[in-house]
Design an enzyme around this catalytic site. Structure first.
Site, PDB file in Angstrom:
ATOM      1  N   GLU A  92     -15.336  20.649  39.970  1.00  0.00           N
ATOM      2  CA  GLU A  92     -15.587  21.582  41.331  1.00  0.00           C
ATOM      3  C   GLU A  92     -16.763  22.453  41.200  1.00  0.00           C
ATOM      4  OE1 GLU A  92     -11.099  22.495  42.846  1.00  0.00           O
ATOM      5  OE2 GLU A  92     -11.599  23.695  40.928  1.00  0.00           O
ATOM      6  N   CYS A 107     -22.273  27.859  42.081  1.00  0.00           N
ATOM      7  CA  CYS A 107     -21.595  27.735  40.822  1.00  0.00           C
ATOM      8  C   CYS A 107     -21.238  26.474  40.445  1.00  0.00           C
ATOM      9  CB  CYS A 107     -20.348  28.702  40.776  1.00  0.00           C
ATOM     10  SG  CYS A 107     -19.232  28.688  39.518  1.00  0.00           S
ATOM     11  N   CYS A 114     -11.721  22.040  30.075  1.00  0.00           N
ATOM     12  CA  CYS A 114     -12.240  22.752  29.102  1.00  0.00           C
ATOM     13  C   CYS A 114     -11.554  22.967  28.051  1.00  0.00           C
ATOM     14  CB  CYS A 114     -12.386  24.210  29.981  1.00  0.00           C
ATOM     15  SG  CYS A 114     -13.286  25.611  28.860  1.00  0.00           S
ATOM     16  N   CYS A 118      -8.692  29.668  27.108  1.00  0.00           N
ATOM     17  CA  CYS A 118      -8.472  30.983  27.369  1.00  0.00           C
ATOM     18  C   CYS A 118      -7.229  31.231  28.189  1.00  0.00           C
ATOM     19  CB  CYS A 118      -9.447  31.560  28.178  1.00  0.00           C
ATOM     20  SG  CYS A 118     -11.231  31.310  27.219  1.00  0.00           S
ATOM     21  N   CYS A 121      -7.168  31.495  32.142  1.00  0.00           N
ATOM     22  CA  CYS A 121      -8.032  30.735  32.973  1.00  0.00           C
ATOM     23  C   CYS A 121      -7.088  29.615  33.515  1.00  0.00           C
ATOM     24  CB  CYS A 121      -9.309  30.486  32.392  1.00  0.00           C
ATOM     25  SG  CYS A 121     -10.503  29.450  33.314  1.00  0.00           S
ATOM     26  N   SER A 191     -23.253  31.191  31.498  1.00  0.00           N
ATOM     27  CA  SER A 191     -22.031  31.849  31.008  1.00  0.00           C
ATOM     28  C   SER A 191     -21.127  31.456  29.958  1.00  0.00           C
ATOM     29  CB  SER A 191     -21.012  32.180  32.301  1.00  0.00           C
ATOM     30  OG  SER A 191     -19.857  32.778  31.677  1.00  0.00           O
ATOM     31  N   ASN A 290      -8.442  37.495  38.812  1.00  0.00           N
ATOM     32  CA  ASN A 290      -7.995  36.586  40.081  1.00  0.00           C
ATOM     33  C   ASN A 290      -6.673  35.991  39.624  1.00  0.00           C
ATOM     34  OD1 ASN A 290     -10.321  37.174  41.960  1.00  0.00           O
ATOM     35  ND2 ASN A 290     -11.480  35.930  40.364  1.00  0.00           N
ATOM     36  N   CYS A 333     -13.519  33.179  40.452  1.00  0.00           N
ATOM     37  CA  CYS A 333     -13.666  32.941  38.793  1.00  0.00           C
ATOM     38  C   CYS A 333     -12.342  32.620  38.458  1.00  0.00           C
ATOM     39  CB  CYS A 333     -14.157  33.938  38.331  1.00  0.00           C
ATOM     40  SG  CYS A 333     -15.610  34.871  38.713  1.00  0.00           S
TER      41      CYS A 333
HETATM   42  N1  SAH Z   1     -16.782  28.755  29.778  1.00  0.00           N
HETATM   43  C1  SAH Z   1     -17.987  29.750  30.315  1.00  0.00           C
HETATM   44  C2  SAH Z   1     -17.966  29.584  31.750  1.00  0.00           C
HETATM   45  C3  SAH Z   1     -16.987  29.812  32.604  1.00  0.00           C
HETATM   46  S1  SAH Z   1     -17.505  30.954  33.690  1.00  0.00           S
HETATM   47  C4  SAH Z   1     -17.338  30.981  30.034  1.00  0.00           C
HETATM   48  O1  SAH Z   1     -16.360  31.175  29.366  1.00  0.00           O
HETATM   49  O2  SAH Z   1     -17.924  31.981  30.185  1.00  0.00           O
HETATM   50  C5  SAH Z   1     -16.061  31.531  34.216  1.00  0.00           C
HETATM   51  C6  SAH Z   1     -15.806  33.127  34.196  1.00  0.00           C
HETATM   52  O3  SAH Z   1     -14.618  33.607  34.764  1.00  0.00           O
HETATM   53  C7  SAH Z   1     -15.616  33.623  32.659  1.00  0.00           C
HETATM   54  O4  SAH Z   1     -16.290  34.847  32.396  1.00  0.00           O
HETATM   55  C8  SAH Z   1     -14.107  33.561  32.898  1.00  0.00           C
HETATM   56  O5  SAH Z   1     -13.911  34.230  31.424  1.00  0.00           O
HETATM   57  C9  SAH Z   1     -13.794  34.139  33.944  1.00  0.00           C
HETATM   58  N2  SAH Z   1     -12.443  34.010  34.422  1.00  0.00           N
HETATM   59  C10 SAH Z   1     -11.404  33.044  33.921  1.00  0.00           C
HETATM   60  N3  SAH Z   1     -10.286  33.267  34.619  1.00  0.00           N
HETATM   61  C11 SAH Z   1     -10.134  34.162  35.416  1.00  0.00           C
HETATM   62  C12 SAH Z   1      -9.572  34.774  36.386  1.00  0.00           C
HETATM   63  N4  SAH Z   1      -8.322  34.368  36.576  1.00  0.00           N
HETATM   64  N5  SAH Z   1      -9.943  35.945  36.831  1.00  0.00           N
HETATM   65  C13 SAH Z   1     -11.229  36.371  36.906  1.00  0.00           C
HETATM   66  N6  SAH Z   1     -12.206  35.493  35.924  1.00  0.00           N
HETATM   67  C14 SAH Z   1     -11.660  34.700  35.157  1.00  0.00           C
END
Ligand code: SAH
Length: 343
Positions: A92, A107, A114, A118, A121, A191, A290, A333
């Site tokens: 996406e 984006c 991935c 985390c 996420c 990022s 989110n 995000c």
């Molecule tokens: N793998 C990279 C790129 C992903 S960027 C990284 O970790 O930075 C996506 C961003 O959204 C990251 O900062 C991630 O931690 C954040 N993210 C993931 N799940 C989220 C959520 N449910 N709400 C808000 N931000 C979230």
């Protein structure tokens, strides 16, 4: 024979392709402009080429290996694209517009799924399938431009995947965005969850785009609970690597911090974070969690967000709160989960 993929190629490469096909090399520049300036995705529309040349291109070339499989538009104007890859996988990308800004930010994804795991996420729940190749990264931008007829001005590598684990394709794609799409280095943000050896490599390369770090915690114990990457690359070492990075490149980094209710949004967290990044040349970008269907975590209370912001500001940091975009279509995000199941 595989068709020649146009999007992602530079002028020399297109010229060579034309010469190999007994075409005038001068046509290459016209094709180049159609792709990168006019974002056209049909040979019919390349009206300054002869019919014969257009026929040849149809037979031997293609624009992109990706296909727009689905497109959702949020009430705030955000568009989420689902792309199908040639092997049947999906990724996406998200296009964000802000009424009060001229910028148009896309984006994009660097991996199918991935591997970082985390806990908060949605993408993590897909697991890891594979890296995208350079063209698959670049073609996301081309297809969005062709679809909307708009020129993207800013790119954030914040879609699915961990960009620094697809290092060469990341750098190649940035080179193409800068040189062919004419998007300035400063308008590109990568990022990462904090892969230290690759951050060191970026420092050595004097990286000129913005590096953003998904920190999300104020010490290693807490970070390990939500981000397994901290077992391998611990908090303090990460901050040290970032300090070296800012020293070498002269560039400020962005600290991303997703605020999750009762997990990392307390007064103590704010103070500890302010302290741990006090000597790091950085801005802070707070992200309001989110919610997604894959976890129980909740959004923080508004007053806790404001308190967090205040404490960081009082410590001298510039702090922004990321505007939530596309929440109603799961485009915000951490919500990218490629709902058409990956193979
Ligand atoms: N793998 C990279 C790129 C992903 S960027 C990284 O970790 O930075 C996506 C961003 O959204 C990251 O900062 C991630 O931690 C954040 N993210 C993931 N799940 C989220 C959520 N449910 N709400 C808000 N931000 C979230």
């Amino acid at each position: 024979m595989d068709k020649f993929e146009l999007v992602g190629k530079n002028l020399d490469e297109i010229e060579r392709f034309m010469l190999e096909n007994n075409q005038s090399k001068f046509r290459a520049k016209q094709i180049y402009n159609w792709i990168y300036l006019k974002s056209v995705d049909s040979f019919e529309k390349m009206t300054d080429l002869s019919l014969e040349t257009r026929e040849l291109l149809k037979e031997k070339a293609l624009f992109s290996k990706l296909v727009i499989k689905d497109k959702q538009v949020s009430k705030d104007g955000t568009i989420k694209y689902l792309f199908e890859l040639i092997d049947g996988n999906f990724v996406e990308a998200v296009l964000m517009r802000f009424d009060n800004r001229a910028n148009l930010t896309a984006c994009i994804s660097t991996q199918v799924g991935c591997p970082m795991g985390c806990s908060f996420c949605a993408t993590a729940k897909l697991g890891f399938k594979r890296n995208l190749d350079t063209n698959e990264i670049v073609q996301q931008i081309f297809l969005i431009q062709a679809d909307t007829g708009l020129k993207i001005t800013n790119i954030v590598y914040m879609g699915q995947g961990e960009p620094l684990l697809n290092f060469d394709n990341l750098l190649n794609s940035i080179k193409i965005f800068r040189e062919q799409f004419q998007i300035g280095a400063r308008r590109i943000t990568v990022s990462t969850c904090g892969i230290i050896p690759q951050i060191e490599k970026l420092a050595d390369l004097n990286f000129q785009s913005t590096l953003a770090i998904s920190l999300h915690a104020s010490d290693n114990e807490k970070r390990k609970q939500i981000m397994p990457v901290s077992n391998k690359y611990p908090y303090d070492k990460l901050i040290d690597a970032l300090k070296k990075y800012t020293d070498k490149t002269g560039r400020r980094v962005t600290i991303e911090y997703v605020l999750i209710k009762d997990i990392n949004d307390t007064l103590e967290d704010a103070k500890k974070l302010a302290y741990s990044i006090s000597k790091l040349k950085s801005n802070v970008n707070l992200i309001i969690y989110n919610q997604n269907e894959y976890s129980q975590y909740k959004k923080p209370l508004k007053e806790n967000v404001m308190r967090f912001k205040y404490i960081l500001e009082a410590s001298g940091k510039k702090v922004t709160i990321r505007l939530e975009r596309g929440g109603d279509i799961d485009a915000a995000c951490g919500q990218l989960s490629s709902k058409m199941k990956n193979k």
